[in-house]
Write a protein that holds these residues in place. Structure first.
Motif, PDB file in Angstrom:
ATOM      1  N   GLY A 292     -28.313 -50.850 -17.587  1.00 23.88           N
ATOM      2  CA  GLY A 292     -27.865 -51.786 -18.609  1.00 23.88           C
ATOM      3  C   GLY A 292     -28.915 -52.859 -18.802  1.00 23.88           C
ATOM      4  N   ASP A 293     -28.990 -53.413 -20.010  1.00 24.68           N
ATOM      5  CA  ASP A 293     -30.031 -54.408 -20.273  1.00 24.68           C
ATOM      6  C   ASP A 293     -29.474 -55.829 -20.413  1.00 24.68           C
ATOM      7  OD1 ASP A 293     -28.771 -54.299 -22.704  1.00 24.68           O
ATOM      8  OD2 ASP A 293     -30.528 -53.691 -23.851  1.00 24.68           O
ATOM      9  N   ALA A 294     -28.162 -56.019 -20.157  1.00 28.19           N
ATOM     10  CA  ALA A 294     -27.592 -57.351 -20.316  1.00 28.19           C
ATOM     11  C   ALA A 294     -26.405 -57.541 -19.381  1.00 28.19           C
ATOM     12  CB  ALA A 294     -27.162 -57.574 -21.764  1.00 28.19           C
ATOM     13  N   LYS A 317     -32.971 -61.845 -10.681  1.00 25.35           N
ATOM     14  CA  LYS A 317     -32.797 -60.902  -9.575  1.00 25.35           C
ATOM     15  C   LYS A 317     -31.309 -60.595  -9.421  1.00 25.35           C
ATOM     16  CE  LYS A 317     -34.368 -60.437  -4.761  1.00 25.35           C
ATOM     17  NZ  LYS A 317     -35.160 -61.087  -3.694  1.00 25.35           N
ATOM     18  N   ILE A 318     -30.918 -59.311  -9.476  1.00 23.35           N
ATOM     19  CA  ILE A 318     -29.502 -58.955  -9.446  1.00 23.35           C
ATOM     20  C   ILE A 318     -29.046 -58.367  -8.115  1.00 23.35           C
ATOM     21  CG2 ILE A 318     -29.360 -58.622 -11.932  1.00 23.35           C
ATOM     22  CD1 ILE A 318     -29.502 -55.579 -11.403  1.00 23.35           C
ATOM     23  N   ALA A 342     -35.740 -57.694 -20.215  1.00 21.36           N
ATOM     24  CA  ALA A 342     -36.792 -57.080 -21.028  1.00 21.36           C
ATOM     25  C   ALA A 342     -36.741 -55.559 -20.902  1.00 21.36           C
ATOM     26  CB  ALA A 342     -38.158 -57.607 -20.599  1.00 21.36           C
ATOM     27  N   GLU A 343     -36.312 -55.065 -19.748  1.00 26.83           N
ATOM     28  CA  GLU A 343     -36.165 -53.634 -19.523  1.00 26.83           C
ATOM     29  C   GLU A 343     -34.815 -53.377 -18.849  1.00 26.83           C
ATOM     30  OE1 GLU A 343     -39.425 -52.269 -17.202  1.00 26.83           O
ATOM     31  OE2 GLU A 343     -40.938 -52.749 -18.708  1.00 26.83           O
ATOM     32  N   PRO A 344     -34.168 -52.242 -19.139  1.00 24.36           N
ATOM     33  CA  PRO A 344     -32.870 -51.940 -18.533  1.00 24.36           C
ATOM     34  C   PRO A 344     -32.934 -51.956 -17.001  1.00 24.36           C
ATOM     35  CG  PRO A 344     -33.317 -50.445 -20.347  1.00 24.36           C
ATOM     36  CD  PRO A 344     -34.595 -51.204 -20.099  1.00 24.36           C
ATOM     37  N   GLN A 345     -31.856 -52.444 -16.390  1.00 25.51           N
ATOM     38  CA  GLN A 345     -31.762 -52.522 -14.937  1.00 25.51           C
ATOM     39  C   GLN A 345     -30.676 -51.583 -14.431  1.00 25.51           C
ATOM     40  OE1 GLN A 345     -34.035 -54.607 -13.235  1.00 25.51           O
ATOM     41  NE2 GLN A 345     -34.806 -54.589 -15.350  1.00 25.51           N
ATOM     42  N   LYS A 346     -30.912 -51.024 -13.258  1.00 23.88           N
ATOM     43  CA  LYS A 346     -29.962 -50.070 -12.698  1.00 23.88           C
ATOM     44  C   LYS A 346     -28.865 -50.768 -11.906  1.00 23.88           C
ATOM     45  CE  LYS A 346     -29.704 -45.682 -10.201  1.00 23.88           C
ATOM     46  NZ  LYS A 346     -30.460 -44.603  -9.540  1.00 23.88           N
ATOM     47  N   ALA A 347     -27.630 -50.319 -12.108  1.00 28.45           N
ATOM     48  CA  ALA A 347     -26.469 -50.737 -11.319  1.00 28.45           C
ATOM     49  C   ALA A 347     -26.253 -52.249 -11.335  1.00 28.45           C
ATOM     50  CB  ALA A 347     -26.595 -50.225  -9.893  1.00 28.45           C
TER      51      ALA A 347
END
Length: 369
Positions: A292-294, A317-318, A342-347
């Protein structure tokens, strides 16, 4: 004597202080106490007792956990190291506060289908909150509080800043982003400019521990089911369209991005992409569905700024083991913020924290909604 490079910028050397050091019985807090004593401060060791003997516990005992029935071993180690350092040492009972704040939040979040981070709340409300408060109420006098966290603290104008440690591999600011201005004004992080290898070497050189000493990594030394105290509740594992693929015994046993343990045959690997507490469902998809990117973050705590009233570019940082990624943070009318990467993040996981950085300075953070 300890290397001067460890001490520069890590503590206030210009004045003598009586410093209370939170000691866990491990390498980092032991070295923190050593560095402070070598710097000329009067050091007082303290360990918070958070385990009640009546707590449920079953299954195999995991070593190196913060919360569990093996707490007495950690206290014995902290007492032994304090004796070697020749410093005053105390054990303070914080179990009631820990259970009311950390454990209750842990339970409610998991049962709501979110994945909490108990270490974040323990640090801000117990370790840096209840522990120093109880120490003062017990008649222990001190000028500053210190821990073995890998982080740094400084001041910019009238605001105290939390900053990343020299050893970025061990940096623990993700877990400390909820500290208040008052807490930061009273804290010392002696390991802020040290590396883990340097800390371990000092520990061995001073005879605190042997080379095979492990470090604490887990939150709980048993199975999470002990803490949740809930009976199995059968439900469905479904795909994005609602098709039933299998069953589960409790959605709280799963987390976003999880792949193992689903017990479902599929041509392509399946991952948990959503937990639906209301419907008692675990929703699964393929790897691309985990990105997801948001996100929206609530329950915010700002450090480097008093508040945010405009959009700002940050590194976000997630998860504690991840690295900060470029993102845009914007305020929302309901007091939350939206974060667009800026780029999709996993989980991206509800219940976990998102922490905002600019260079090495922690701006603040919040809980992913």
């Amino acid at each position: 004597m300890v290397e001067e490079s460890f001490l520069i910028g890590a503590m206030r050397l210009e004045e003598y202080m009586r410093v209370l050091v939170g000691m866990s019985g491990g390498i980092d807090s032991s070295v923190a106490a050593l560095l402070l004593k070598e710097a000329g401060h009067e050091v007082v060791g303290v360990t918070m007792s958070i385990w009640s003997k009546g707590n449920p516990f079953s299954g195999e005992l995991k070593k190196n956990a913060c919360f569990g029935p093996n707490e007495e071993e950690d206290i014995a180690e902290a007492r032994r190291v304090s004796g070697m350092l020749g410093i005053e040492y105390h054990v303070l009972d914080c179990a009631k506060q820990y259970e009311q704040i950390v454990i209750e939040d842990f339970k409610s979040e998991y049962m709501a289908g979110r994945t909490p981070n108990p270490c974040v709340w323990c640090n801000s409300l117990i370790k840096f909150g209840a522990l120093p408060k109880i120490a003062r109420e017990s008649g222990i006098e001190f000028d500053a509080f210190a821990t073995g966290h890998y982080a740094q603290v400084g001041k910019n104008g009238d605001r105290w800043n939390l900053m990343r440690a020299k050893d970025l591999r061990k940096d623990q600011t993700y877990f400390l982003y909820r500290l208040t201005q008052k807490q930061l004004s009273e804290v010392m992080f002696p390991l802020g400019k040290a590396t883990k290898e340097e800390a371990r070497r000092l520990c061995i050189e001073h005879g605190f521990f042997t080379e095979d000493k492990d470090e604490s990594q887990d939150f709980y030394s048993g199975d999470y089911s002990d803490l949740l105290q809930t009976e199995p509740k059968m439900g469905n594992i479904v795909d994005k369209k609602g098709t039933v693929l299998g069953q589960h015994e409790g959605y709280w046993k799963y987390t976003i991005g999880q792949r193992r343990g689903l017990k479902i045959s599929s041509e392509r690997p399946l991952y948990v992409i959503r937990l639906d507490a209301q419907e008692n469902e675990v929703v699964v998809g393929h790897e691309e569905d985990t990105f997801g990117d948001a996100l929206i973050a609530e329950n915010l705590n700002w450090i480097a700024v008093e508040s945010l009233d405009t959009s700002i570019e940050v590194q976000a940082k997630i998860r504690s083991t991840g690295s900060p990624k470029a993102a845009l943070v914007e305020t929302r009318e309901d007091g939350t913020v939206s974060v667009r990467f800026a780029e999709p993040q996993k989980a991206v996981t509800p219940g976990q924290s998102v922490v905002f950085y600019q260079d090495d300075v922690v701006l603040g953070g919040g809980v992913i909604r």
